[in-house]
Enzyme design. Structure first.
Site, PDB file in Angstrom:
ATOM      1  N   HIS A 193       0.810  -1.128  -0.088  1.00 40.39           N
ATOM      2  CA  HIS A 193      -0.074  -0.049  -0.020  1.00 40.39           C
ATOM      3  C   HIS A 193       0.643   1.070   0.092  1.00 40.39           C
ATOM      4  CE1 HIS A 193       1.022  -0.982   4.233  1.00 40.39           C
ATOM      5  NE2 HIS A 193       1.002   0.244   4.278  1.00 40.39           N
ATOM      6  N   HIS A 228       6.016   6.432  -0.899  1.00 35.95           N
ATOM      7  CA  HIS A 228       6.488   5.204  -1.316  1.00 35.95           C
ATOM      8  C   HIS A 228       5.800   4.149  -0.943  1.00 35.95           C
ATOM      9  CE1 HIS A 228       7.780   5.227   2.889  1.00 35.95           C
ATOM     10  NE2 HIS A 228       7.961   3.876   2.860  1.00 35.95           N
TER      11      HIS A 228
END
Length: 178
Positions: free
Chosen positions: A37, A121
């Protein structure tokens, strides 16, 4: 107590493309595709009352849907032994804007602001004793990695449970972008 974070999920086809990168690096503990995620805000441990307030507070956020692309690889920290291998996203402006809205709601409830600079990220692996030469070869061989763009129309609140086999995330609420 609940250990919480807000995140954007990757569509299954995008997660599969990212997951295909996850091999061939000594000392890497790879993140499973269903656990990948884009974290917007790590909230941390809260009790049941604050948990309910957070769920309700996040529902007030208004932000337009946007498109994202997973693009580029790197590692943290940059000038010390590497601990995390990550994939980047572009463009970061929409992600950062949504993250800032979440941060404002949480700080407005009395939670501490997140102390570190936000760097969007997707964690690919946790690294332990990974030789820098091997990591550099991995990055060079996969440096042009990019997925197609995908639509982001919601974000989620997750509870995270730490176990000996790693963290396991459970979605506890979803919030549409509008």
């Amino acid at each position: 107590m609940y250990r919480l974070f807000a995140a954007i999920d990757l569509p299954p086809d995008i997660a599969a493309q990212v997951q295909a990168l996850c091999l061939g690096l000594n000392g890497a503990r790879w993140v499973q595709g269903e656990q990948m995620h884009l974290t917007l805000r790590f909230i941390g441990e809260v009790d049941g009352g604050i948990f309910r307030d957070i769920k309700e507070g996040l529902a007030t956020i208004k932000a337009p849907p946007f498109s994202l692309q997973v693009k580029g690889l790197g590692f943290f920290p940059p000038r010390k032994p590497p601990r995390v291998l990550w994939a980047g996203v572009t463009p970061v402006e929409q992600v950062s804007g949504l993250r800032n809205r979440i941060e404002n709601v949480l700080v407005g409830m009395g939670l501490e602001p997140e102390g570190r600079k936000y760097s969007p990220h997707i964690t690919l692996a946790r690294l332990r004793d990974t030789p820098l030469a091997g990591l550099n070869r991995f990055l060079a061989g996969n440096g042009l990695f990019a997925t197609p763009e995908f639509a982001v129309s919601e974000f989620h609140l997750y509870a995270s449970e730490l176990t000996a086999k790693g963290a396991f995330h459970t979605r506890v609420a979803s919030y549409p972008l509008r």
